[in-house]
Design a protein around this motif. Structure first.
Motif, PDB file in Angstrom:
ATOM      1  N   ALA A 190       0.833  -1.197   0.000  1.00  0.00           N
ATOM      2  CA  ALA A 190       0.000   0.000   0.000  1.00  0.00           C
ATOM      3  C   ALA A 190       0.870   1.251   0.000  1.00  0.00           C
ATOM      4  CB  ALA A 190      -0.925  -0.001   1.218  1.00  0.00           C
ATOM      5  N   GLY A 191       1.944   1.210   0.777  1.00  0.00           N
ATOM      6  CA  GLY A 191       2.872   2.340   0.803  1.00  0.00           C
ATOM      7  C   GLY A 191       3.461   2.617  -0.567  1.00  0.00           C
ATOM      8  N   ALA A 192       3.781   1.554  -1.305  1.00  0.00           N
ATOM      9  CA  ALA A 192       4.330   1.719  -2.654  1.00  0.00           C
ATOM     10  C   ALA A 192       3.299   2.349  -3.590  1.00  0.00           C
ATOM     11  CB  ALA A 192       4.781   0.363  -3.200  1.00  0.00           C
ATOM     12  N   VAL A 193       2.048   1.897  -3.494  1.00  0.00           N
ATOM     13  CA  VAL A 193       0.969   2.451  -4.328  1.00  0.00           C
ATOM     14  C   VAL A 193       0.760   3.929  -4.007  1.00  0.00           C
ATOM     15  CG1 VAL A 193      -1.505   2.352  -4.834  1.00  0.00           C
ATOM     16  CG2 VAL A 193      -0.192   0.233  -4.601  1.00  0.00           C
ATOM     17  N   LEU A 194       0.746   4.263  -2.725  1.00  0.00           N
ATOM     18  CA  LEU A 194       0.547   5.648  -2.306  1.00  0.00           C
ATOM     19  C   LEU A 194       1.738   6.518  -2.705  1.00  0.00           C
ATOM     20  CD1 LEU A 194      -0.968   4.927   1.217  1.00  0.00           C
ATOM     21  CD2 LEU A 194      -2.195   5.779  -0.788  1.00  0.00           C
ATOM     22  N   GLY A 195       2.939   5.953  -2.601  1.00  0.00           N
ATOM     23  CA  GLY A 195       4.127   6.681  -3.039  1.00  0.00           C
ATOM     24  C   GLY A 195       4.094   6.961  -4.531  1.00  0.00           C
ATOM     25  N   ALA A 196       3.641   5.973  -5.305  1.00  0.00           N
ATOM     26  CA  ALA A 196       3.508   6.164  -6.751  1.00  0.00           C
ATOM     27  C   ALA A 196       2.480   7.250  -7.060  1.00  0.00           C
ATOM     28  CB  ALA A 196       3.108   4.853  -7.420  1.00  0.00           C
ATOM     29  N   THR A 197       1.404   7.284  -6.278  1.00  0.00           N
ATOM     30  CA  THR A 197       0.379   8.324  -6.448  1.00  0.00           C
ATOM     31  C   THR A 197       0.978   9.709  -6.202  1.00  0.00           C
ATOM     32  OG1 THR A 197      -1.327   6.780  -5.684  1.00  0.00           O
ATOM     33  CG2 THR A 197      -1.898   9.111  -5.707  1.00  0.00           C
ATOM     34  N   PHE A 198       1.745   9.819  -5.132  1.00  0.00           N
ATOM     35  CA  PHE A 198       2.461  11.066  -4.827  1.00  0.00           C
ATOM     36  C   PHE A 198       3.365  11.452  -5.994  1.00  0.00           C
ATOM     37  CE2 PHE A 198       6.089  12.757  -1.875  1.00  0.00           C
ATOM     38  CZ  PHE A 198       5.964  14.022  -2.417  1.00  0.00           C
ATOM     39  N   GLY A 199       4.117  10.479  -6.507  1.00  0.00           N
ATOM     40  CA  GLY A 199       5.047  10.747  -7.590  1.00  0.00           C
ATOM     41  C   GLY A 199       4.351  11.185  -8.869  1.00  0.00           C
ATOM     42  N   ILE A 200       3.246  10.542  -9.188  1.00  0.00           N
ATOM     43  CA  ILE A 200       2.500  10.908 -10.403  1.00  0.00           C
ATOM     44  C   ILE A 200       1.932  12.318 -10.268  1.00  0.00           C
ATOM     45  CG2 ILE A 200       0.441  10.367 -11.767  1.00  0.00           C
ATOM     46  CD1 ILE A 200       1.032   7.377 -11.101  1.00  0.00           C
ATOM     47  N   CYS A 201       1.442  12.652  -9.082  1.00  0.00           N
ATOM     48  CA  CYS A 201       0.956  14.020  -8.847  1.00  0.00           C
ATOM     49  C   CYS A 201       2.083  15.031  -9.028  1.00  0.00           C
ATOM     50  CB  CYS A 201       0.378  14.138  -7.438  1.00  0.00           C
ATOM     51  SG  CYS A 201      -1.205  13.289  -7.188  1.00  0.00           S
ATOM     52  N   SER A 202       3.270  14.697  -8.522  1.00  0.00           N
ATOM     53  CA  SER A 202       4.430  15.575  -8.676  1.00  0.00           C
ATOM     54  C   SER A 202       4.799  15.732 -10.145  1.00  0.00           C
ATOM     55  CB  SER A 202       5.615  15.004  -7.888  1.00  0.00           C
ATOM     56  OG  SER A 202       6.791  15.733  -8.136  1.00  0.00           O
ATOM     57  N   MET A 203       4.765  14.624 -10.887  1.00  0.00           N
ATOM     58  CA  MET A 203       5.087  14.648 -12.310  1.00  0.00           C
ATOM     59  C   MET A 203       4.099  15.531 -13.076  1.00  0.00           C
ATOM     60  SD  MET A 203       5.448  11.391 -14.878  1.00  0.00           S
ATOM     61  CE  MET A 203       3.683  11.024 -14.781  1.00  0.00           C
ATOM     62  N   ILE A 204       2.809  15.374 -12.777  1.00  0.00           N
ATOM     63  CA  ILE A 204       1.781  16.168 -13.454  1.00  0.00           C
ATOM     64  C   ILE A 204       1.953  17.652 -13.128  1.00  0.00           C
ATOM     65  CG2 ILE A 204      -0.694  16.658 -13.557  1.00  0.00           C
ATOM     66  CD1 ILE A 204      -1.147  13.632 -13.114  1.00  0.00           C
ATOM     67  N   SER A 205       2.206  17.948 -11.846  1.00  0.00           N
ATOM     68  CA  SER A 205       2.380  19.331 -11.419  1.00  0.00           C
ATOM     69  C   SER A 205       3.559  19.980 -12.123  1.00  0.00           C
ATOM     70  CB  SER A 205       2.581  19.382  -9.902  1.00  0.00           C
ATOM     71  OG  SER A 205       2.893  20.690  -9.470  1.00  0.00           O
ATOM     72  N   ASN A 206       4.675  19.251 -12.221  1.00  0.00           N
ATOM     73  CA  ASN A 206       5.868  19.803 -12.864  1.00  0.00           C
ATOM     74  C   ASN A 206       5.719  19.901 -14.372  1.00  0.00           C
ATOM     75  OD1 ASN A 206       8.407  20.258 -11.013  1.00  0.00           O
ATOM     76  ND2 ASN A 206       7.286  18.529 -10.148  1.00  0.00           N
ATOM     77  N   THR A 207       4.773  19.156 -14.926  1.00  0.00           N
ATOM     78  CA  THR A 207       4.502  19.257 -16.358  1.00  0.00           C
ATOM     79  C   THR A 207       3.569  20.425 -16.653  1.00  0.00           C
ATOM     80  OG1 THR A 207       4.739  16.846 -16.609  1.00  0.00           O
ATOM     81  CG2 THR A 207       3.606  18.025 -18.373  1.00  0.00           C
ATOM     82  N   MET A 208       2.525  20.562 -15.840  1.00  0.00           N
ATOM     83  CA  MET A 208       1.517  21.597 -16.079  1.00  0.00           C
ATOM     84  C   MET A 208       1.987  22.987 -15.632  1.00  0.00           C
ATOM     85  SD  MET A 208      -0.736  19.773 -17.520  1.00  0.00           S
ATOM     86  CE  MET A 208      -2.076  20.949 -17.658  1.00  0.00           C
ATOM     87  N   VAL A 209       2.732  23.027 -14.524  1.00  0.00           N
ATOM     88  CA  VAL A 209       3.245  24.299 -14.007  1.00  0.00           C
ATOM     89  C   VAL A 209       4.759  24.150 -13.807  1.00  0.00           C
ATOM     90  CG1 VAL A 209       2.974  26.098 -12.258  1.00  0.00           C
ATOM     91  CG2 VAL A 209       1.047  24.581 -12.787  1.00  0.00           C
TER      92      VAL A 209
END
Length: 207
Positions: A57-76
């Motif tokens: 679960a920690g890995a899944v949640l960490g991946a979610t955090f990472g994807i959000c970071s990736m999207i944020s750095n792409t959009m802004v």
């Protein structure tokens, strides 16, 4: 049937924690203003999820955090977005994979490390009040050390160019970030994981 119910409950719990991660990653609640810097809190539900639901679960949640970071750095995009978004790569396909590692891979490690550390502490019967802040602190430092360490190892020249400094100065800048930002974030994580984790563990033990 019991296993099926348990799996359904686990999936529902992971989905709920994912929603918290996404909420924090996309609102001001994901940052706490300290006297000198802003400390992120997005990794805290990753650590708590790993404690309550395990390393997977920690890995899944960490991946979610990472994807959000990736999207944020792409959009802004910011000066350092090339290190977090494969779509902002300055070095082609190799840079894309490096950015994926920094943004997603390093964040997966937060949940994996926190989950297994909690399992270890349970096996050695470390007091919960001591174990929770330690897991919170170390989980947060895993984020800082692996992200900044990976930037140094994989993007040193691009980092130097973005910061307009000599490449020899990159290590010093990385260490300043780890000290000035990473340690306060880890202290915040230790306190919040201890306080919130104690309540959540008590709640789940009676449910």
């Amino acid at each position: 049937m019991n296993n099926k119910k348990r799996d359904t409950r686990w999936l529902a719990s992971v989905a709920l924690m994912m929603a918290v991660v996404i909420l924090l990653a996309n609102t001001p609640f994901g940052m706490i203003q300290l006297p000198v810097i802003k400390a992120t809190t997005v990794h805290i539900p990753v650590i708590l999820g790993a404690i309550l639901l395990g390393p997977l679960a920690g890995a899944v949640l960490g991946a979610t955090f990472g994807i959000c970071s990736m999207i944020s750095n792409t959009m802004v995009p910011t000066l350092l977005s090339f290190a977090f978004s494969p779509f902002m790569s300055m070095t082609g396909i190799p840079g894309m994979f490096k950015a994926l590692w920094v943004s997603v891979g390093c964040r997966i490690l937060i949940g994996v490390a926190a989950g297994w550390l909690w399992i270890l502490f349970k096996k050695v019967k470390l007091n919960v009040l001591a174990a929770l802040p330690i897991v919170g602190f170390i989980g947060s430092m895993v984020n800082t050390v692996f992200v900044m360490g990976s930037i140094y190892l994989l993007f040193a020249s691009q980092y130097a160019e973005a910061k307009n400094v000599a490449i020899d100065a990159v290590w010093g800048l990385i260490m300043v970030t780890v000290t000035a930002s990473g340690i306060p974030e880890a202290i915040v994580a230790a306190v919040l994981v201890a306080v919130i984790g104690k309540v959540m563990l008590r709640f789940t033990s009676h449910s």
